[in-house]
Motif scaffolding. Structure first.
Motif, mmCIF file in Angstrom:
data_model
loop_
_atom_site.group_PDB
_atom_site.id
_atom_site.type_symbol
_atom_site.label_atom_id
_atom_site.label_comp_id
_atom_site.label_asym_id
_atom_site.label_seq_id
_atom_site.Cartn_x
_atom_site.Cartn_y
_atom_site.Cartn_z
ATOM 1 N N LEU A 190 11.774 75.614 26.330
ATOM 2 C CA LEU A 190 12.839 75.715 25.204
ATOM 3 C C LEU A 190 13.379 77.507 24.932
ATOM 4 C CD1 LEU A 190 11.244 73.802 22.387
ATOM 5 C CD2 LEU A 190 13.207 73.140 24.016
ATOM 6 N N ILE A 191 12.439 78.271 25.214
ATOM 7 C CA ILE A 191 12.803 79.807 24.964
ATOM 8 C C ILE A 191 12.739 80.474 26.451
ATOM 9 C CG2 ILE A 191 12.171 79.707 22.382
ATOM 10 C CD1 ILE A 191 9.780 81.298 23.212
ATOM 11 N N GLY A 192 12.410 79.763 27.585
ATOM 12 C CA GLY A 192 12.112 80.526 28.609
ATOM 13 C C GLY A 192 13.725 80.963 29.226
ATOM 14 N N GLU A 244 21.955 87.729 28.922
ATOM 15 C CA GLU A 244 22.846 89.066 28.809
ATOM 16 C C GLU A 244 22.738 89.187 27.148
ATOM 17 O OE1 GLU A 244 26.830 88.206 29.906
ATOM 18 O OE2 GLU A 244 26.430 88.595 32.061
ATOM 19 N N GLY A 245 21.902 90.204 26.736
ATOM 20 C CA GLY A 245 21.701 90.246 25.402
ATOM 21 C C GLY A 245 21.039 89.192 24.906
ATOM 22 N N SER A 246 21.473 88.526 23.921
ATOM 23 C CA SER A 246 21.059 87.527 23.127
ATOM 24 C C SER A 246 21.332 86.125 23.601
ATOM 25 C CB SER A 246 21.385 87.486 21.654
ATOM 26 O OG SER A 246 22.495 87.371 21.782
ATOM 27 N N ARG A 247 22.114 86.178 24.929
ATOM 28 C CA ARG A 247 22.553 85.061 25.419
ATOM 29 C C ARG A 247 21.839 84.395 26.866
ATOM 30 N NH1 ARG A 247 27.085 83.057 28.851
ATOM 31 N NH2 ARG A 247 27.742 80.785 28.180
ATOM 32 N N CYS A 248 21.291 83.507 26.786
ATOM 33 C CA CYS A 248 20.463 82.945 28.069
ATOM 34 C C CYS A 248 21.535 82.492 29.032
ATOM 35 C CB CYS A 248 19.413 82.097 27.628
ATOM 36 S SG CYS A 248 18.292 81.483 29.158
ATOM 37 N N LEU A 249 21.434 82.682 30.190
ATOM 38 C CA LEU A 249 22.497 82.303 31.290
ATOM 39 C C LEU A 249 21.765 81.324 31.939
ATOM 40 C CD1 LEU A 249 24.344 85.645 32.298
ATOM 41 C CD2 LEU A 249 24.976 83.871 30.640
ATOM 42 N N GLU A 250 20.433 81.427 32.493
ATOM 43 C CA GLU A 250 19.640 80.650 33.273
ATOM 44 C C GLU A 250 18.228 80.637 32.708
ATOM 45 O OE1 GLU A 250 19.471 82.150 37.421
ATOM 46 O OE2 GLU A 250 21.742 81.960 37.633
ATOM 47 N N GLY A 251 17.713 79.288 32.698
ATOM 48 C CA GLY A 251 16.223 79.153 32.504
ATOM 49 C C GLY A 251 16.049 77.951 31.287
ATOM 50 N N GLY A 252 15.075 77.706 30.758
ATOM 51 C CA GLY A 252 14.853 76.870 29.879
ATOM 52 C C GLY A 252 15.830 76.670 28.546
ATOM 53 N N SER A 253 16.114 77.892 28.083
ATOM 54 C CA SER A 253 16.786 77.934 27.098
ATOM 55 C C SER A 253 18.202 77.378 27.476
ATOM 56 C CB SER A 253 16.738 79.293 26.391
ATOM 57 O OG SER A 253 17.625 79.426 25.298
ATOM 58 N N SER A 286 18.275 83.869 23.572
ATOM 59 C CA SER A 286 17.182 84.504 23.891
ATOM 60 C C SER A 286 17.202 85.801 23.347
ATOM 61 C CB SER A 286 17.228 84.942 25.407
ATOM 62 O OG SER A 286 15.999 85.781 25.937
ATOM 63 N N GLU A 287 16.380 87.116 23.520
ATOM 64 C CA GLU A 287 16.626 88.377 22.958
ATOM 65 C C GLU A 287 15.898 89.063 23.885
ATOM 66 O OE1 GLU A 287 12.932 88.787 19.514
ATOM 67 O OE2 GLU A 287 14.774 87.996 18.929
ATOM 68 N N PRO A 288 16.084 90.137 24.204
ATOM 69 C CA PRO A 288 15.479 91.446 24.873
ATOM 70 C C PRO A 288 14.153 91.465 24.515
ATOM 71 C CG PRO A 288 17.533 92.366 24.011
ATOM 72 C CD PRO A 288 17.194 91.194 23.273
ATOM 73 N N GLY A 289 13.481 91.435 25.615
ATOM 74 C CA GLY A 289 11.882 91.434 25.739
ATOM 75 C C GLY A 289 11.129 90.336 25.435
ATOM 76 N N ALA A 314 9.782 88.514 28.654
ATOM 77 C CA ALA A 314 8.697 89.256 29.293
ATOM 78 C C ALA A 314 7.274 88.847 28.367
ATOM 79 C CB ALA A 314 8.644 90.771 29.124
ATOM 80 N N ASP A 315 7.411 88.774 27.200
ATOM 81 C CA ASP A 315 6.408 88.342 26.474
ATOM 82 C C ASP A 315 5.766 86.977 26.656
ATOM 83 O OD1 ASP A 315 6.003 90.895 25.180
ATOM 84 O OD2 ASP A 315 6.880 90.172 23.267
ATOM 85 N N LEU A 316 6.945 86.130 27.139
ATOM 86 C CA LEU A 316 6.477 84.788 27.362
ATOM 87 C C LEU A 316 5.598 84.778 28.734
ATOM 88 C CD1 LEU A 316 6.641 81.777 26.551
ATOM 89 C CD2 LEU A 316 8.984 81.858 27.943
#
Length: 538
Positions: free
Chosen positions: A435-437, A442-451, A459-462, A465-467
């Motif tokens: 869901l959040i991977g 780009e910034g808060s926009r996820c281009l590739e991945g689970g999200s 998404s959001e910066p960092g 990496a924490d996931l």
């Protein structure tokens, strides 16, 4: 040939639906009666293949759990228990190599010895052709035998939930002898593993399991299991009540039928067992496009959801409300991560966003039209918002068949959609990563991945990496990080958890109470039955 009682079909289904209920080989009048002590277990799950390499649905996982063994199992208490392994993985100092000692004296159903070579064969085969091959392939670089009964996994990076991953029943070993010519292609209509039962008959609507005489562990308490599929909730409900099946699994059973069976159990007419809740229902909000790119609006929506009313009217109190993405039975859960129902706060946020009074926010919701609870949820929430926030927001609902909806989810076409998710094995990473991977943002926009694949594109910066770090650390540190990840996601509300779904099993009174393991499956080998009294029905 295997038997299945024809009276069940005559009572539970119209004649025109008989062919859909069971394949013809299971209906012939020439079959012998089922042996004394065997049990009939019914569900809505059609089984098209028993190859663990193609396993991805609840139904096949249930069957495989009786026919095969995992390296590790999750007990009812949530603890990891070695099964075909004899101890937890022994990790190298850098965490990139895991050695696993294997049980000796184990045989496959065809007599082939289980050893390190067989386990390597099975894991490499899964990596090559597995539907869920990414679950192993994203973490494991190579598999090798380091002794006759020891394997080593070379990991791409340290992975602290490794034993939980290796508890997944789709990683159960298969006989290298039986699958030699199917190393690179599925084998759908048979299964040769190490489990307490062996397969004696297979069709999409019926699987007959008989005890495996050479099983290394405790023998089954029954003389066999017939797993049968009926095509709708009404047929399944009638089959259990009439006594034609001994045990009913809840997957695919409509809420009204579940409530009636729950009442029967409370009155002593059935035995009911609830398993660990490992399925979540949630809303996905399209967070990279207007109007829901505004986090204030998403937060207002999160505060506007009355889970108690929805639980009472949609789920009859059988599905508790949920305010987290990680089910409460798993380490790292945070039961209060998401905002509670606060209509006054929702109104304040809607006003701050420029709505209420003379301007109402038109909020579109797509529900899956072939799932009755989805439609009822949409209508109930629509009425609840009309009651609480009629001057601020209007819920505009539309239905779409689920398969069509899933195919369009990653296209960004749904401003908001109601979905559900169940992890492939019980670990928090299996709920957060899909869901959040985000592998590219780009910034808060996820281009590739689970999200992106799940339709929120948030998404959001960092965050990524924490996931990733949450799969490296362990213990209390990991749990704190998992809770933090949920809290950060809740603050942005690209998803809104709605309810929690637990598996349920109902048994006739002559059957021992069913027990679930920690992965949410009934332990079929423990079921014990005695002949039911004639003419006794609930």
């Amino acid at each position: 040939m295997p038997s299945f009682p024809l009276p069940l079909l005559a009572r539970a289904l119209p004649l025109s639906l008989l062919v859909l209920a069971l394949l013809a080989p299971a209906l012939g009048g020439c079959q012998p009666q089922r042996p004394s002590g065997s049990l009939i277990v019914a569900s809505k799950s059609r089984i098209d293949s028993l190859d663990p390499a193609t396993a991805s649905r609840i139904g096949i996982m249930q069957v495989l759990s009786a026919l095969g063994d995992p390296l590790y199992a999750i007990g009812a208490n949530g603890r990891i228990e070695p099964r075909l392994a004899t101890a937890l993985p022994q990790l190298s100092p850098d965490g990139l190599r895991a050695r696993i000692p294997l049980r000796q004296g184990v045989s496959f159903h065809d007599g082939t010895p289980f050893d390190a070579a067989a386990m390597v064969f099975s894991l490499e085969r899964f990596l090559a052709i597995g539907t869920l091959g990414y679950q192993l392939g994203d973490r494991v670089k190579a598999v090798r035998a380091t002794g006759p009964h020891e394997i080593e996994l070379e990991l791409k990076r340290p992975f602290s939930p490794l034993p939980r991953l290796l508890s997944a029943i789709f990683l159960t070993p298969v006989s290298p002898t039986a699958y030699r010519t199917h190393r690179d292609k599925p084998l759908a209509d048979r299964f040769v593993g190490t489990g307490p039962y062996r397969l004696s008959f297979f069709s999409g609507h019926q699987q007959r399991l008989v005890p495996f005489a050479g099983y290394w562990g405790r023998r089954p308490a029954n003389t066999g299991i017939d797993l049968v599929t009926l095509g709708n909730s009404t047929a399944l409900f009638g089959a259990l009540r009439s006594g034609e099946v001994d045990l009913l699994l809840s997957s695919g059973i409509e809420i009204d039928h579940q409530q009636a069976l729950h009442r029967d159990a409370a009155a002593g007419r059935l035995r009911e067992t609830v398993g660990p809740a490992l399925e979540i229902g949630y809303l996905t909000l399209l967070s990279d496009k207007a109007p829901l790119h505004n986090p204030m609006l998403r937060r207002a929506i999160a505060h506007s959801l009355d889970r108690r009313t929805i639980g009472e009217r949609v789920n009859r109190g059988l599905r508790p409300g949920l305010r987290q993405l990680v089910p409460p039975t798993l380490p790292g859960s945070d039961p209060h991560a998401w905002p509670p129902y606060r209509p006054a706060e929702a109104r304040r946020l809607f006003r701050q966003a420029g709505y209420c009074n003379d301007r109402r926010f038109a909020l579109p919701l797509t529900f899956r039209s072939d799932i009755p609870t989805d439609r009822l949820f949409a209508l109930t929430w629509q009425a609840q918002l009309r009651r609480d926030l009629h001057d601020c927001v209007t819920l505009e609902v539309s239905g779409m068949e689920s398969t069509t909806a899933y195919a369009q989810l990653d296209k960004g076409v749904f401003p908001m959609i109601l979905l559900d998710w169940m992890g492939d094995y019980p670990d928090a990473d299996n709920f957060l990563a899909p869901l959040i991977g985000c592998s590219r943002a780009e910034g808060s926009r996820c281009l590739e991945g689970g999200s992106a694949l799940s339709g929120s594109f948030w998404s959001e910066p960092g965050l990524e990496a924490d996931l990733q770090r949450s799969t490296v650390v362990a213990g209390a540190e990991r749990e704190r990080l998992l809770r933090s990840l949920q809290q950060r996601t809740a603050a942005a509300s690209p998803y809104i958890p709605v309810w929690l779904v637990a598996p349920v099993a109902w048994a006739r009174p002559h059957v021992s109470p069913p027990r679930f393991d920690g992965s949410g499956r009934v332990v079929l080998a423990e079921l014990r039955g005695r002949p039911p009294a004639q003419g006794v029905q609930p």
